[in-house]
Write a protein that holds these residues in place. Sequence first.
Motif, PDB file in Angstrom:
ATOM      1  N   ALA A 293       2.243   3.154  77.605  1.00 50.94           N
ATOM      2  CA  ALA A 293       3.273   3.078  78.654  1.00 50.94           C
ATOM      3  C   ALA A 293       2.658   2.593  79.958  1.00 50.94           C
ATOM      4  N   ARG A 294       1.441   3.065  80.245  1.00 52.54           N
ATOM      5  CA  ARG A 294       0.818   2.660  81.519  1.00 52.54           C
ATOM      6  C   ARG A 294       0.604   1.147  81.547  1.00 52.54           C
ATOM      7  N   LEU A 295       0.108   0.596  80.463  1.00 50.61           N
ATOM      8  CA  LEU A 295      -0.105  -0.865  80.442  1.00 50.61           C
ATOM      9  C   LEU A 295       1.218  -1.604  80.640  1.00 50.61           C
ATOM     10  N   LEU A 296       2.284  -1.100  80.031  1.00 47.83           N
ATOM     11  CA  LEU A 296       3.598  -1.754  80.171  1.00 47.83           C
ATOM     12  C   LEU A 296       4.111  -1.667  81.607  1.00 47.83           C
ATOM     13  N   VAL A 297       3.916  -0.501  82.209  1.00 47.30           N
ATOM     14  CA  VAL A 297       4.413  -0.321  83.589  1.00 47.30           C
ATOM     15  C   VAL A 297       3.578  -1.163  84.558  1.00 47.30           C
ATOM     16  N   TYR A 298       2.276  -1.173  84.350  1.00 44.06           N
ATOM     17  CA  TYR A 298       1.422  -1.991  85.223  1.00 44.06           C
ATOM     18  C   TYR A 298       1.770  -3.476  85.052  1.00 44.06           C
ATOM     19  N   ARG A 299       2.085  -3.880  83.830  1.00 39.82           N
ATOM     20  CA  ARG A 299       2.453  -5.288  83.618  1.00 39.82           C
ATOM     21  C   ARG A 299       3.725  -5.626  84.406  1.00 39.82           C
ATOM     22  N   PRO A 309      10.126 -12.796  87.458  1.00 40.60           N
ATOM     23  CA  PRO A 309      11.140 -11.835  86.979  1.00 40.60           C
ATOM     24  C   PRO A 309      10.491 -10.773  86.094  1.00 40.60           C
ATOM     25  N   ASN A 310      10.981  -9.548  86.195  1.00 39.05           N
ATOM     26  CA  ASN A 310      10.381  -8.470  85.387  1.00 39.05           C
ATOM     27  C   ASN A 310      11.404  -7.436  84.937  1.00 39.05           C
ATOM     28  N   ASN A 311      12.695  -7.801  84.965  1.00 43.92           N
ATOM     29  CA  ASN A 311      13.721  -6.820  84.568  1.00 43.92           C
ATOM     30  C   ASN A 311      13.462  -6.285  83.163  1.00 43.92           C
ATOM     31  N   LEU A 312      13.193  -7.197  82.241  1.00 42.91           N
ATOM     32  CA  LEU A 312      12.958  -6.788  80.850  1.00 42.91           C
ATOM     33  C   LEU A 312      11.722  -5.895  80.771  1.00 42.91           C
ATOM     34  N   GLU A 313      10.661  -6.330  81.421  1.00 41.68           N
ATOM     35  CA  GLU A 313       9.402  -5.585  81.352  1.00 41.68           C
ATOM     36  C   GLU A 313       9.522  -4.224  82.045  1.00 41.68           C
ATOM     37  N   ALA A 314      10.309  -4.175  83.137  1.00 40.53           N
ATOM     38  CA  ALA A 314      10.509  -2.884  83.828  1.00 40.53           C
ATOM     39  C   ALA A 314      11.295  -1.933  82.924  1.00 40.53           C
TER      40      ALA A 314
END
Length: 383
Positions: A293-299, A309-314
């Motif tokens: 989860a941390r890697l995903l949130v940092y990304r 854009p980062n809506n999907l990643e957020a």
Amino acid sequence: MDFDLSDELIAVRDLAREFAEKEIAPTAAQDDKAQTFRGDLVRKMGELGFYGTMIPEAYGGNELGALAMVLITEEIARVHSAMRVGINMQIGPALTLLQFGTDEQKNKFIPGLMTGETIGCFAITEPDAGSDVAAMRTTATKDGDRYLLNGGKLWISNGPVTNGGLVYAYTDRTQKHRGMSAFFAEWDQPGLTRRTLETMGAHCSPLGELTFDNFPIPTANLLGKEGDGFKICMWQLNQTRLNCAAGALGVARAAKEAAVNYCNQRSQFGQKIGEFQMNQDSIAQMIAHEEAARLLVYRAAWLADQKRPNNLEASIGKYCAAEAANFAADAAMKILGAYGYSTEFPVERYYRDAKSYQIVEGSSNVQKMIIAQDALGYRKANR
Ligand code: GRA
């Protein structure tokens, strides 16, 4: 791909950790029990620049970036998740003003949110409009140089204490979501009734119901144009979701640390309970979920810092972090047994606070909807 944090980011993370451990931790348990809103700590975090990482210096920010916001938020939430909510209530309105406000609105309202002189909020949700934002019923009717707000908002973080924040309402109900508008409201005026609501967790983050009876908002406080409200709201949620995701990481980490410490202290059947493979299984899973989860949130934060854009990643990050926090709090509770269930120790607080992350800022199901509908081609998340 560079996984190292810059010296500047390490310094800001360490500052937040030190602040959390010295200023928040000593009274976290009693503040939670007494349900105390710590306006003094909100202002102290303002002094340290914790709200300004995405705000230019001209408005009292420091522009350290979205990743800095995530790092700060995680450190605060690790010690007391409810104090994390307060960060979001300052950042959310400030970023939205920065993106959609006039120069006058930015100059007038952002600096107070940076210092904590203005206790912020964003009032979206209503009794019949939770996940379905467009179902809201509150109206804003133009009356000369002001709008009059009628209706009500429910489950509003900082509702009982806010003196300035965002509110969304219909200026034209016939236009469906295209008739929604966004405003910055200065709350300390007649026409507003507040009621404090009780919840299972996040006790130091006051939650309220706001009822409007011809509550006045100057036309100068409209953000963008009439009808821009829904898109402004979606934009705002995408920013503030990242803060929730970071908060969930903090709770996941706190629960894991409690479980690991306890496994190393506690002996049963003649050995440390960490020696038992069933506890090792729990700890391994906690760590794997939290780290992923941390890697995903940092990304998602890194993308924001690249102005991409980062809506999907957020949404992916928020979903995974919320689930990791709940997994970790649940697993820690099982490992600590009665010491986890006891209100004399913090794990039950992590457990209660973790639940909020599956609900706020788009429930876990809303995040899954955003993620799946993007994959299926029904609705693009990044735009
Ligand atoms: O075609 P169009 O011009 O009509 O535009 C559509 C679409 O393109 C329109 O909105 C546009 N849109 C967006 N624009 C920019 C949709 N999403 C975006 C976006 N991300 N950026 C209508 O679109 P639609 O797809 O038909 O919308 P919908 O189905 O009504 O809603 C979508 C969705 C379910 C994702 C949305 O309503 C949503 O995010 N719901 C969750 C609500 C939520 O997160 N509430 C949080 C409340 S605040 C809170 O929890 C405080 C917590 C505090 C804390 O702990 O920190």
